[in-house]
Enzyme design. Structure first.
Site, PDB file in Angstrom:
ATOM      1  N   LYS A 156       0.136   4.025  -2.616  1.00  0.00           N
ATOM      2  CA  LYS A 156      -0.835   4.968  -2.454  1.00  0.00           C
ATOM      3  C   LYS A 156      -0.210   6.336  -2.579  1.00  0.00           C
ATOM      4  CE  LYS A 156      -4.086   1.839  -0.790  1.00  0.00           C
ATOM      5  NZ  LYS A 156      -4.489   1.083   0.416  1.00  0.00           N
ATOM      6  N   SER A 163       0.847  -1.306  -0.006  1.00  0.00           N
ATOM      7  CA  SER A 163       0.159   0.004   0.047  1.00  0.00           C
ATOM      8  C   SER A 163       0.841   1.173   0.019  1.00  0.00           C
ATOM      9  CB  SER A 163      -1.067  -0.008   1.229  1.00  0.00           C
ATOM     10  OG  SER A 163      -1.960  -0.686   1.091  1.00  0.00           O
ATOM     11  N   SER A 179      -5.413   3.689   4.527  1.00  0.00           N
ATOM     12  CA  SER A 179      -5.080   3.036   3.616  1.00  0.00           C
ATOM     13  C   SER A 179      -6.363   2.275   2.723  1.00  0.00           C
ATOM     14  CB  SER A 179      -4.259   1.952   3.950  1.00  0.00           C
ATOM     15  OG  SER A 179      -3.479   1.517   2.857  1.00  0.00           O
ATOM     16  N   LYS A 230       3.518   6.553   5.088  1.00  0.00           N
ATOM     17  CA  LYS A 230       2.586   5.433   4.515  1.00  0.00           C
ATOM     18  C   LYS A 230       3.049   4.153   5.035  1.00  0.00           C
ATOM     19  CE  LYS A 230      -1.239   4.069   2.709  1.00  0.00           C
ATOM     20  NZ  LYS A 230      -1.223   3.057   3.727  1.00  0.00           N
TER      21      LYS A 230
END
Length: 518
Positions: free
Chosen positions: A72, A69, A126, A245
Site C-alpha cells: 500500500k 500490505s 490498512s 506501514k
C-alpha cells in the site's frame, strides 16, 4: 643474563601477539549483530542512499519475497501523484467484497468519501476496501491501477519487483525485495502528504455519510490498546518514528517498513517474514504469548535505528569544541566606563563552562555547525553599566541548533570596569528604555563578534546615545523656563503692590483737599 634477555623477548612477542586479537575482538563488539534480527529478510538504509545498506546491515536483501500490505506504500504514492485529495470517491460493491479476517477501513457500498479520507483509511488501519475504492476511482479497475504501480516501480529502479494487487493480498506473481521497498519508501517520504498520512497516529474520516475513527497499526507510533485477552500489551513506541506501514499474511509473515528521523537524518528499516513462518509459533498460544512474537519486528527496527544513530553521534568536550571555533568569549561596550579605561570601555565576558563538560551531537549536525560556530550562541546581557567587578555575572548565553538547546551558561566579567563621570542611575536607564520603545528602537547593544545578538533588557543601542545628550538639555531648558516664570510672578506681584500704594495715596490727597475747602 641470556635467560633474562630471552624472557624479555618472549614477553614482548606475547604482548605483540595479543594486540591484533584484541583489535579484532573490539571490532566485533562494536559492530551490529545481524543474528540478533529475528526476521529472515531485512535491510537498514539512510534515505539519502536508499539502495545501500547502512554499515552492511542487511540479510537476503535481494531475494524475492511477498510484501503483504506494505504494498500500500506504492498504492498510496501513485494515488497521490495521479489523483486529487479533494475528489469524492464512490465505493463500489467490489471494494467491500471481503471476508472476515481482512483489514478494513469499514466502508459500505454506495458510500462517498474524499480521496484524502480513503488514503488515511488505507494506510492507518490498512483498509483493503479503501485501497480498491482508490484504485477504481483513479484507473477504473484494480488491474489498470496495478499497471500504474509497475510503471512507477520501473521508474524508480525497483528491478526485482512485480505488483498484481493494490492491497497486497497473497498472489504468487506479486513480489518484491526488501531493497526495492527501501528505495520506494525513500521516494515516497519526499512527498509531504505521504509523510503526513503515514505519520498520523489517529484520524477521523468524516467526509462521508458517517464518521469513521482510524488508528495507526504501526506500534512504533501507537500502543496496542489493552483488552481482556491482552491486558498488558508490550509497548514499542519510538520517539523518532515517522511511519510507515505494517503487513501481515500467512505467506509473507509479519512485515514492517519503518522510518525514523532524528536531527534531519531519515533512516528506513525493512523487515519481512517474521513470526508466522516460525515453526515455534502456535495459533493455540495465549494472546500475551503471541504478542511477544508479534512485537519482534518493531523491536528489531528500534534496535537498528538506535545502533545507526549511535554510530552517527559524537561526544565532544567543551575544550574540543573550542578548538573547532566554539565561541565562549563575547565583547560588550560599557558606555559609562571611565574615559581612561585601558580597554576603551570594552569588556570581555566569558561563558561559565568547564573544559570537561561534554555535548553529544550527530555527525551531520556537527559538520553543519562547524561552518558557522558563532551562529549557535545567543547572548543576553543583563548588566552593562559600571561599576562592574571582576567575576560578576553580567548575563547569560544559550547555545542552540535547529531550536534545540545544546548548552547554557552565565556570562562572567573577566575584569573590573570603573564608573566614569557620566553616572547613569536606574531612573535614567528606565527613561532611555521608555523613549527607545516609543521611537521603535530595540533595547539592545551591539556586540563585537556577535552581530545577531539582541542583548538584554537593560542595554542601550549605539544609535540612541543622542538621548543621553538631549535629555540633560531638555532638563536645563525646563529649569530655565520655570525660573523665568517664577521671576515673572514675583515682578508682577511687586508691580501690583506699587499700583495699590499709589491709589491709596491719591485717595488720601483728595480727602485732605476736601477738608481744606470746607
Amino acid at each position: 643474563m641470556k635467560k633474562r634477555i630471552c624472557a624479555v623477548v618472549i614477553a614482548l612477542l606475547f604482548v605483540l601477539a595479543l594486540v591484533p586479537f584484541n583489535r579484532i575482538s573490539s571490532a566485533q563488539a562494536d559492530s551490529f549483530d545481524l543474528g540478533s534480527v529475528y526476521e529472515p529478510y531485512f535491510i537498514l538504509v539512510n534515505a539519502d542512499e536508499p539502495t545501500v545498506a547502512y554499515k552492511g546491515i542487511e540479510k537476503e536483501a535481494d531475494k524475492q519475497v511477498y510484501p503483504a500490505s506494505t504494498t500500500k506504500i506504492l498504492t498510496c504514492i501513485v494515488a497521490l501523484e495521479k489523483g486529487n485529495l479533494d475528489d469524492m470517491v464512490t465505493v463500489s460493491e467490489n471494494a467491500v467484497d471481503f471476508s472476515r479476517g481482512n483489514s478494513l477501513m469499514g466502508l459500505e457500498a454506495g458510500d462517498e468519501f474524499s480521496m484524502r479520507d480513503l488514503l488515511y483509511g488505507m494506510m492507518l488501519p490498512s483498509g483493503n476496501d479503501a485501497a480498491i475504492a482508490i484504485a477504481e476511482h483513479i484507473s477504473g479497475s484494480t488491474e489498470a491501477f496495478a499497471d500504474l504501480m509497475n510503471q512507477k516501480a520501473q521508474e524508480l529502479g525497483m528491478t526485482h519487483s512485480h505488483f498484481v494487487t493494490v492491497h497486497g493480498k497473497q498472489n504468487d506473481n506479486h513480489y518484491t525485495t526488501v531493497r526495492d521497498m527501501a528505495l520506494l519508501t525513500a521516494y515516497a517520504l519526499k512527498n509531504d502528504s505521504f509523510r503526513e498520512i503515514v505519520g498520523a497516529k489517529t484520524y477521523l474520516a468524516e467526509s462521508g455519510p458517517r464518521a469513521i475513527s482510524l488508528v495507526n497499526s504501526n506500534r512504533l507510533l501507537v500502543d496496542t490498546p489493552a483488552s481482556e485477552d491482552l491486558p498488558n500489551p508490550i509497548s514499542c513506541l519510538y520517539e523518532y518514528a515517522i511511519g510507515v506501514k505494517t503487513g501481515d499474511t500467512n505467506a509473507a509473515g509479519k512485515c514492517l517498513i519503518a522510518a525514523a528521523e532524528r536531527e534531519g537524518i531519515t533512516l528506513i528499516a525493512v523487515l519481512y517474514g517474521g513470526t508466522l513462518n516460525d515453526p515455534e509459533y502456535n495459533d493455540g498460544w495465549t494472546q500475551a504469548r503471541k504478542d511477544r512474537f508479534n512485537v519482534r519486528r518493531f523491536e528489531d527496527a528500534i534496535s537498528m535505528f538506535n545502533y545507526a544513530y549511535g554510530e552517527m553521534t559524537q561526544t565532544l568536550t567543551v575544550a574540543e569544541l573550542k578548538n573547532l571555533g566554539f565561541p565562549v568569549e563575547f565583547t560588550v561596550d560599557i558606555s559609562n566606563a571611565q574615559t581612561d579605561d585601558p580597554q576603551g570601555g570594552k569588556l570581555v565576558a566569558k561563558a561559565d563552562l568547564s573544559d570537561e563538560q561534554t555535548i553529544t551531537l550527530m555527525q551531520p549536525v556537527l559538520d553543519s555547525m562547524r561552518a558557522d560556530m558563532n551562529s549557535v550562541a545567543k547572548t543576553n546581557f543583563t548588566n552593562i553599566y559600571a561599576p562592574i567587578g571582576e567575576g560578576a555575572v553580567i548575563g547569560s548565553v544559550t547555545y542552540s541548533y535547529n531550536d534545540k538547546i545544546l548548552l547554557s551558561a552565565n556570562l562572567i566579567a573577566t575584569r573590573s570596569v570603573k564608573e566614569g563621570n557620566a553616572q547613569i542611575d536606574v531612573a535614567t536607564q528606565t527613561a532611555q528604555a521608555d523613549i527607545g520603545s516609543l521611537i521603535g528602537e530595540p533595547n539592545a547593544t551591539v556586540l563585537e563578534g556577535d552581530p545577531d545578538s539582541t542583548g538584554g533588557c537593560a542595554s542601550v543601542p549605539k544609535n540612541m546615545k543622542w538621548v543621553l545628550i538631549v535629555l540633560p538639555i531638555i532638563f536645563v531648558l525646563l529649569i530655565i523656563c520655570v525660573t523665568m516664570f517664577i521671576v515673572y510672578l514675583n515682578a508682577e506681584a511687586k508691580r501690583r503692590k506699587r499700583a495699590a500704594a499709589r491709589r491709596r495715596a491719591a485717595r488720601q490727597a483728595r480727602e485732605n483737599g476736601y477738608r481744606s475747602d470746607r
